[in-house]
Design an enzyme around this catalytic site. Structure first.
Site, PDB file in Angstrom:
ATOM      1  CG  ASP A 110      -2.310   0.415   0.958  1.00 24.95           C
ATOM      2  OD1 ASP A 110      -2.473   1.539   0.449  1.00 24.95           O
ATOM      3  OD2 ASP A 110      -3.232  -0.363   1.228  1.00 24.95           O
ATOM      4  CG  ASP A 218      -4.893   5.660   0.665  1.00 24.28           C
ATOM      5  OD1 ASP A 218      -5.732   4.771   0.871  1.00 24.28           O
ATOM      6  OD2 ASP A 218      -4.918   6.770   1.233  1.00 24.28           O
ATOM      7  CD  GLU A 281      -8.902   4.331  -2.147  1.00 26.61           C
ATOM      8  OE1 GLU A 281      -9.832   3.970  -1.429  1.00 26.61           O
ATOM      9  OE2 GLU A 281      -8.039   5.157  -1.760  1.00 26.61           O
ATOM     10  CG  HIS A 353      -9.228  -1.313   4.043  1.00 30.62           C
ATOM     11  ND1 HIS A 353      -8.919  -1.341   2.690  1.00 30.62           N
ATOM     12  CD2 HIS A 353      -8.871  -0.088   4.473  1.00 30.62           C
ATOM     13  CE1 HIS A 353      -8.404  -0.180   2.344  1.00 30.62           C
ATOM     14  NE2 HIS A 353      -8.346   0.601   3.405  1.00 30.62           N
ATOM     15  CG  ASP A 354     -11.720   2.032   2.979  1.00 30.96           C
ATOM     16  OD1 ASP A 354     -11.265   1.973   4.137  1.00 30.96           O
ATOM     17  OD2 ASP A 354     -11.086   2.518   2.014  1.00 30.96           O
TER      18      ASP A 354
HETATM   19  O1  TEU Z   1      -9.772   5.466   1.318  1.00 36.57           O
HETATM   20  C1  TEU Z   1     -10.197   6.582   0.611  1.00 36.57           C
HETATM   21  C2  TEU Z   1     -11.616   6.755   0.635  1.00 36.57           C
HETATM   22  O2  TEU Z   1     -12.191   7.238  -0.288  1.00 36.57           O
HETATM   23  C3  TEU Z   1     -12.289   6.280   1.864  1.00 36.57           C
HETATM   24  O3  TEU Z   1     -11.668   6.757   2.984  1.00 36.57           O
HETATM   25  C4  TEU Z   1     -13.628   6.743   1.879  1.00 36.57           C
HETATM   26  O4  TEU Z   1     -13.642   8.125   2.000  1.00 36.57           O
HETATM   27  C5  TEU Z   1     -14.308   6.160   3.051  1.00 36.57           C
HETATM   28  O5  TEU Z   1     -13.873   4.872   3.274  1.00 36.57           O
HETATM   29  C6  TEU Z   1     -15.757   6.148   2.762  1.00 36.57           C
HETATM   30  O6  TEU Z   1     -16.377   5.473   3.743  1.00 36.57           O
HETATM   31  C7  TEU Z   1      -8.425   5.302   1.543  1.00 36.57           C
HETATM   32  C8  TEU Z   1      -8.209   4.101   2.411  1.00 36.57           C
HETATM   33  O7  TEU Z   1      -8.660   2.964   1.750  1.00 36.57           O
HETATM   34  C9  TEU Z   1      -8.891   4.318   3.729  1.00 36.57           C
HETATM   35  O8  TEU Z   1      -8.817   3.201   4.566  1.00 36.57           O
HETATM   36  C10 TEU Z   1      -8.240   5.508   4.380  1.00 36.57           C
HETATM   37  O9  TEU Z   1      -8.934   5.819   5.557  1.00 36.57           O
HETATM   38  C11 TEU Z   1      -8.220   6.731   3.475  1.00 36.57           C
HETATM   39  O10 TEU Z   1      -7.834   6.438   2.143  1.00 36.57           O
HETATM   40  C12 TEU Z   1      -7.221   7.739   3.978  1.00 36.57           C
HETATM   41  O11 TEU Z   1      -5.925   7.239   3.798  1.00 36.57           O
END
Ligand code: TEU
Length: 577
Positions: A110, A218, A281, A353-354
């Site tokens: 990552d 990310d 992403e 994970h989100d």
């Molecule tokens: O996620 C980016 C992102 O778009 C998400 O945070 C989204 O805003 C959120 O999950 C909506 O519910 C990345 C990573 O995958 C995430 O885990 C991080 O928190 C974020 O970036 C910040 O680094």
């Protein structure tokens, strides 16, 4: 070669290795704990590599293991080249690279370079003084107009952060604000500064030299901000009820994004002959933009994660949950398949994970249909054109967690949202109900390895509770069961490896208006697959819907004894010719 008709860039001869690959995402904190502290670690990943090999995946994407204050579970990095002792040692990371390569798998790390932790030495230095040589590595701005620093409205722009509240925090010592699109512990790096970019590229080169096989980047489409010549950043449209605005037009695919990614490619990736993978992403990315990002001729990234399909069950925000209309999902996936048919490449995912667990969100996790809906959704996704991503536990049919109260949530996004919603006077019961469905913590409960009290995840107390359903839903129970969700994922992955039409065939959507049946064809040369998935509990007569299915050969199905009726949540992959 016919000069008027050059080979298709994704032809069977010339297609990159990742067109037939499947990626498995490990969120290390929740995967496997080997030292009993209740938090998963690299030792745990090493212990479980047989699971990945048995599944047949090609790539492991490892969520962050770098030193971090863990304000956002490692997406707040304080040292890009270290390993947090919470997760293990540098030696274990090297061991992981070697162990994966020894099994013919690759490791994708990552890369979180839109922001660092506020405890990263770069930010500590930047914050130390307005005259610091690193001051310009981050976004520092004075209070707005005649506002006194610290008063509401004094923030340099009205932007809301992704995790509630303003995207600016005041540094009392200097009287200036710094920008953080995520938590206040994640200050945004200033990519306008060439020194920042060079420092990041050098770090990336060192990871590749060490043997890693690529990066999941990310929020990489947020690194270019729309900044005026005088340094001014622009307000966004107001978000009702917050006093803040939506700044995304100023940082989603900003003016220099393609320039930055092309520069990164030149500086980091070009000239390396290793088989690498880069995936960006990109929240809010459009098809037109994705095509530019993934056109091999432009040398930016191999593929992107887009968000359209995971926003279809939402209204004004992710907490405003709406039912998914299947025809909207078809329209969306169909547009992406068509849009990247000739140039570019799709990534395919339900879970990460989100995101909450797909079987609970888009399937039916009641006992009657949990297995069938998990395997149906998997078939639907994996038979599209693109590289599928499997998130840990998805291959076991893991479901959302039965959160009973607000104290059970750990994720900063959920915790902040609840606080902000209470300040705004929302009904706590309704807020909790939405969090139960949408919280990222649903994805983060420990992987369910067996039926023992901690599901085989830890000998200690796990940092998030194990889902009580693990006594029935676990890897040990599924491993040797040919009807399990796990066995079905194994078959889907093998099908992609063995059958070029799955990897490379052209996609055509069928029955676009049907509310429950999702059907499409994949065609490569003379080979045609018909994929048909019943996304719901109503049975359908297959030949009435799709006469072409008559007499076709079943390559893969998720229910035994395929007959004339397409049963609830039944999925079939049929060979037409
Ligand atoms: O996620 C980016 C992102 O778009 C998400 O945070 C989204 O805003 C959120 O999950 C909506 O519910 C990345 C990573 O995958 C995430 O885990 C991080 O928190 C974020 O970036 C910040 O680094």
């Amino acid at each position: 070669m016919d000069p008027a008709n050059p080979p298709h860039p994704m032809g069977t001869e010339s297609a990159p290795w990742w067109t037939s690959a499947v990626v498995y995402q490990v969120y290390p904190r929740s995967f496997q704990d080997c030292d009993g502290d209740g938090i998963g670690d690299l030792g745990g990943v090493l212990q479980r590599l047989d699971h990945l090999a048995d599944l047949g995946v090609d790539v492991l994407w490892l969520s962050p293991v770098y030193p971090s204050p863990q304000a956002d579970n490692g997406y707040d990095i304080s040292d890009y080249e270290g390993i947090d002792p919470l997760f293990g040692t540098q030696a274990q990371l090297d061991e992981l690279i070697a162990a994966l390569h020894g099994r013919g798998m690759r490791l994708v790390m990552d890369l979180v370079v839109n922001h660092t932790s506020d405890e990263h030495p770069w930010f500590v230095e930047s914050r130390s003084s307005p005259s610091s040589p690193k001051r310009d590595w981050y976004w520092w701005r004075p209070p707005r107009g005649r506002f006194a620093a610290g008063t509401p409205g004094a923030e340099p722009t009205n932007w809301q952060s992704a995790f509630s509240g303003p995207a600016w925090t005041l540094d009392e010592a200097s009287g200036e604000y710094y920008l953080h699109l995520f938590t206040r512990k994640q200050p945004d790096l200033n990519w306008e500064n060439p020194e920042v970019r060079q420092a990041i590229y050098a770090m990336m080169r060192r990871w590749l030299d060490r043997g890693v096989d690529g990066f999941r980047m990310d929020v990489i489409n947020m690194i270019s901000k729309d900044v005026a010549d005088d340094g001014h950043l622009h307000d966004g449209p107001p978000i009702p009820g917050t006093g803040l605005g939506d700044g995304s037009a100023s940082y989603i695919c900003g003016p220099r994004i393609h320039e930055f990614l092309q520069e990164m490619h030149r500086e980091v990736f070009s000239g390396r002959d290793a088989a690498l993978l880069t995936v960006g992403e990109m929240p809010g990315v459009t098809i037109e933009q994705a095509k530019l990002f993934t056109d091999p001729a432009r040398a930016e990234v191999d593929m992107v994660f887009q968000f359209e399909h995971v926003n279809l069950d939402q209204g004004s925000s992710k907490w405003d949950v709406r039912p998914l209309r299947l025809r909207n999902l078809k329209a969306s996936f169909g547009r992406w398949q068509a849009g990247l048919a000739d140039v570019g490449w799709n990534s395919l995912y339900w879970d990460n994970h989100d995101q909450p667990r797909a079987v609970s969100r888009f399937g039916d996790d009641s006992p009657a249909f949990r297995r069938d809906s998990a395997t149906c959704l998997a078939t639907l996704l994996h038979l599209h054109r693109g590289t599928p991503y499997v998130y840990q536990g998805e291959e076991l049919g893991m479901a959302n967690f039965p959160f009973a109260s607000v104290d059970e949530f750990r994720d900063v996004e959920s915790v902040n949202h609840f606080g902000a919603a209470m300040v705004a006077g929302q009904d706590p019961t309704a807020v909790l109900a939405a969090m139960r469905r949408m919280s990222r913590d649903n994805a983060r409960t420990p992987v369910q390895w067996d039926a023992s009290p901690s599901a085989g995840f830890t000998t200690g107390t796990s940092w998030l509770p194990v889902n009580p359903d693990h006594v029935e839903w676990n890897a040990a129970a599924q491993r040797d069961d040919p009807t399990s969700v796990l066995a079905h994922y194994r078959r889907l992955i093998a099908l992609r490896h063995e059958n070029p039409v799955v990897a490379l065939g052209d996609f055509a959507m069928l029955l676009p208006e049907h509310e429950h049946v999702y059907a499409f064809t994949r065609t490569l040369d003379s080979q045609v697959l018909l994929v048909v998935c019943n996304v719901g509990a109503t049975p359908y007569e297959l030949s009435a819907l799709l006469p072409r299915a008559n007499g076709a050969t079943l390559l893969l199905g998720n229910l035994p004894d395929a007959a004339a009726t397409l049963r609830p949540w039944e999925a079939r992959v049929l060979q037409l010719s």
